[in-house]
Design an enzyme around this catalytic site. Structure first.
Site, PDB file in Angstrom:
ATOM      1  N   ASP A 116      67.324  39.954  46.748  1.00 37.36           N
ATOM      2  CA  ASP A 116      67.654  39.422  45.439  1.00 37.36           C
ATOM      3  C   ASP A 116      67.360  38.055  45.042  1.00 37.36           C
ATOM      4  OD1 ASP A 116      68.658  41.871  44.465  1.00 37.36           O
ATOM      5  OD2 ASP A 116      70.601  41.419  45.230  1.00 37.36           O
ATOM      6  N   ARG A 165      82.103  37.451  35.803  1.00 34.74           N
ATOM      7  CA  ARG A 165      82.491  38.905  35.468  1.00 34.74           C
ATOM      8  C   ARG A 165      83.834  39.290  35.157  1.00 34.74           C
ATOM      9  NH1 ARG A 165      77.334  43.035  37.147  1.00 34.74           N
ATOM     10  NH2 ARG A 165      75.849  42.030  36.031  1.00 34.74           N
ATOM     11  N   ALA A 221      69.809  37.294  37.969  1.00 31.59           N
ATOM     12  CA  ALA A 221      69.516  37.791  36.653  1.00 31.59           C
ATOM     13  C   ALA A 221      70.249  39.283  36.439  1.00 31.59           C
ATOM     14  CB  ALA A 221      68.370  37.667  35.992  1.00 31.59           C
ATOM     15  N   ARG A 237      69.399  44.338  33.320  1.00 31.25           N
ATOM     16  CA  ARG A 237      69.380  45.416  32.327  1.00 31.25           C
ATOM     17  C   ARG A 237      68.925  44.718  30.845  1.00 31.25           C
ATOM     18  NH1 ARG A 237      75.974  45.911  31.501  1.00 31.25           N
ATOM     19  NH2 ARG A 237      75.877  46.312  33.805  1.00 31.25           N
TER      20      ARG A 237
END
Length: 509
Positions: A242, A320, A377, A380
Site C-alpha cells: 500500500d 475514520r 489514499a 473509491r
C-alpha cells in the site's frame, strides 16, 4: 355538455396523461432520431478495449439536448456481423438520467467487421448503422499494433500526462543493470516487489517478499497492453504494498519504484491503482463496480437526495474513528459507520456496532460523500466523482495518478486533514445548494473525461514509453525471471492480420 367543452376536457386529460407518461421531460421535448447525437471510442475499429463504449445524447427536434431521461428503454442497440450468423457480443445501454446514455459492449470473438444499429422507435438515429471495418479484435486477441505512435493516434491519447512528467523529472537516467542489483538488496527483504522485464513484447517477472498476490493486477495490465500494442523494451520494479517506498531526498540517490499510490513525502512513480486497473480490465466481466456502471446508478435526482453527509468503510485510520464519533454527536448532519473492524479491534465497543454493507450505488441517495484516506489514499474516489453527489475530500499527503489535476472548490469540497471543518463545510453546502450541485457535476464530468478505460490504457502506455527512454543500459531477462504467459483463448481464437502480413513477408524473403 357542449361539444366544445367535451373536446376541451378531452385535450386537457390527454395533456395530463402525456405529462405523467414523460415525467421531468421538458414540454414538447422528445428525442428526434435525426438530431440525436452519437459519438465515442466504441465506434472505431482500431480502439480495442475490454469493454468498448460510446455515448448517445438525446436531442429534440428543435436541436436542444434533453437534460432528463426520456426513458430507460428509449434507444435500442443491435450489433451484428454480416458474415456471422451469431455474434458473441454482450450489450448494455446505461441510462445516465441526464438525457444521455452510455452504451457498452464486450466482444467475446473477433469479427471481419461489425455493424452497430442504434434505433429510436425502430428508426435509425444519427448516422446509424455505424460500420466498423475490420478486423475488429476482441480483448483476448493477441495482435499488437507494431507502431506505438499509430496506436496512440488511434486511441486519441493526450500528448502527455502531467503526473508522469512530474514523476520522471527527477531522473536524468535509469540504469537497469544497477537497479537489478541495488533495489532487491534495499527493499526485497522487507517489502513485496515485482521485478519486470518487457522484451520483444513478452513479459517476464521475478518476485521478492512474501505477499505477492497483488502481482495478478500488474500481470494483467501488461498482458492486455502487449496484446494491443508493441511495448518498448524496459525493465522496472513494482511495489505491491500500500505505502510508497522511496523516501530518499532529491539530493540522495533515488531509485525508481512504481507504485499504485504516491505521497508528498516519497518519490515513487505513480500508476493507476490496482482497483481502478482491474475495474477497467474486468468491466462487464467479474466486477460490478466500474466507471461505467456507476454512471447508470447515481441515485435519485439532486433535489430528492438526502441532505446528509454519508460514509461507510473499515477502521483503517484514526480520522475514520473521529468521523464515526462525530456522526453520533451530529446524526442529522452525518451518517457514518463502520462495516468492518481490523486495525482498532480494541476500540470496537466504542465505535461499533458494525453495520451491514451498503451497495455502493446506494451511496448516491445522499448529496454529500465524505472521502477519507484509508491506509493510504481511499481508492473509491474515482467512483464517488462519477456519481452526481458532491465529494467532501480530506486534505491528504497521499495521492492517486489523477489527484493533482483535481481542483478544490471546482471538482470537490476540501476538508481539513483532522476533519476540524467538516461540519462547517457540510453547512456551507446546504446553504449553497446550487453551487454544491455545480461542483458535483464538475467532478462527474472530470471522471467521465479522464478516468475511463481508454485513458487508463493511454496512461500506462505513456508511462512505460517515457520511462523506457531514460534507460542507459539494455533491459535484460534476469536470472530467476519467468515468462508471464498470455491466457489461452482456445474457445474463440483470433487470426491476427498483422501476423499473417509478417509471415508473408518472411515467405517472400
Amino acid at each position: 355538455m357542449s361539444l366544445r367543452l367535451s373536446l376541451w376536457l378531452l385535450l386537457f386529460c390527454l395533456g395530463m396523461f402525456r405529462h405523467k407518461l414523460l415525467p421531468g421531460v421538458q414540454a414538447d421535448s422528445v428525442p428526434s432520431a435525426a438530431k440525436t447525437l452519437v459519438w465515442g471510442p466504441g465506434l472505431e475499429a482500431n480502439i480495442v478495449l475490454p469493454a468498448r463504449f460510446f455515448y448517445v445524447q438525446a436531442v429534440d427536434s428543435s436541436g436542444r439536448n434533453l437534460t432528463t431521461s426520456p426513458g430507460e428503454k428509449t434507444f435500442e442497440v443491435k450489433i451484428v456481423s454480416p458474415v456471422e450468423q451469431f455474434t458473441r457480443i454482450w450489450i448494455q445501454v446505461l441510462d445516465r438520467q441526464d438525457g444521455s446514455f452510455l452504451v457498452r459492449y464486450r466482444m467475446y470473438a473477433t469479427y471481419t467487421d461489425i455493424h452497430i444499429h442504434i434505433l429510436l422507435n425502430n428508426k435509425h438515429i444519427a448516422k446509424s448503422p455505424f460500420i466498423l471495418e475490420g478486423p475488429v479484435y476482441h480483448e483476448g486477441c493477441d495482435c499488437p499494433q507494431p507502431s506505438g505512435s499509430v496506436w496512440e493516434a488511434h486511441m486519441h491519447c493526450p500528448q502527455s500526462f502531467p503526473q508522469i512528467d512530474r514523476d520522471l523529472a527527477i531522473y536524468a537516467s535509469v540504469d537497469p543493470d544497477r537497479n537489478a542489483q541495488e533495489i532487491p538488496q534495499r527493499f526485497g527483504q522487507r517489502q513485496s516487489l515485482c521485478h519486470y522485464t518487457v522484451k520483444d513484447n513478452k513479459v517476464y517477472v521475478q518476485t521478492f517478499g512474501e505477499h505477492v498476490g497483488f502481482r495478478i493486477f500488474m500481470d494483467a495490465i501488461l498482458l492486455s497492453l502487449t496484446r494491443k500494442v508493441r511495448l518498448p523494451d524496459l525493465e522496472f520494479f513494482v511495489n505491491l504494498g500500500d505505502w510508497p517506498l522511496e523516501k530518499r531526498k532529491p539530493t540522495e540517490k533515488i531509485q525508481p519504484i512504481f507504485s499504485w499510490c504516491g505521497s508528498n513525502n516519497t518519490r515513487d512513480i505513480v500508476m493507476p491503482t490496482y482497483d481502478l486497473t482491474e475495474s477497467v480490465l474486468e468491466t462487464m466481466g467479474r466486477v460490478s463496480l466500474d466507471m461505467m456502471s456507476v454512471q447508470a446508478n447515481t441515485g435519485p435526482p439532486w433535489p430528492e437526495k438526502n441532505a446528509t453527509a454519508f460514509w461507510r468503510g473499515r477502521d483503517s485510520r484514526q480520522e475514520r474513528l473521529e468521523l464515526v464519533k462525530l456522526s453520533r454527536a451530529q446524526p442529522n448532519t452525518i451518517d457514518a459507520a463502520f462495516t468492518n473492524f481490523f486495525f482498532f479491534k480494541h476500540d470496537e465497543s466504542l465505535y461499533g456496532p458494525l453495520v451491514k454493507h451498503v451497495s455502493f450505488f446506494d451511496f448516491f441517495k445522499y448529496k454529500y460523500q465524505i472521502n477519507i484516506d484509508g491506509t493510504v489514499a481511499a481508492y473509491r474516489l474515482p467512483y464517488l466523482l462519477a456519481g452526481d453527489s458532491v465529494v467532501l475530500k480530506q486534505d491528504s499527503s497521499y495521492y492517486e495518478h489523477f489527484y493533482n489535476e483535481l481542483q478544490p472548490w471546482e471538482h470537490y469540497i476540501p476538508i481539513r486533514a483532522d476533519l476540524g471543518d467538516l461540519l462547517e463545510k457540510i453547512q456551507w453546502a446546504r446553504d449553497h445548494d446550487e453551487e454544491a450541485k455545480k461542483i458535483a457535476l464538475a467532478g462527474q464530468q472530470f471522471a467521465r473525461n479522464y478516468l475511463m478505460g481508454n485513458r487508463i490504457f493511454c496512461y500506462y502506455y505513456k508511462l512505460f514509453q517515457e520511462y523506457a527512454k531514460l534507460q542507459v543500459t539494455e533491459p535484460k531477462i534476469r536470472e530467476g525471471m519467468e515468462l508471464v504467459e498470455q491466457p489461452s483463448d482456445d474457445l474463440f481464437p483470433c487470426y491476427c492480420h498483422r501476423t499473417s502480413l509478417r509471415d508473408s513477408a518472411k515467405d517472400e524473403l
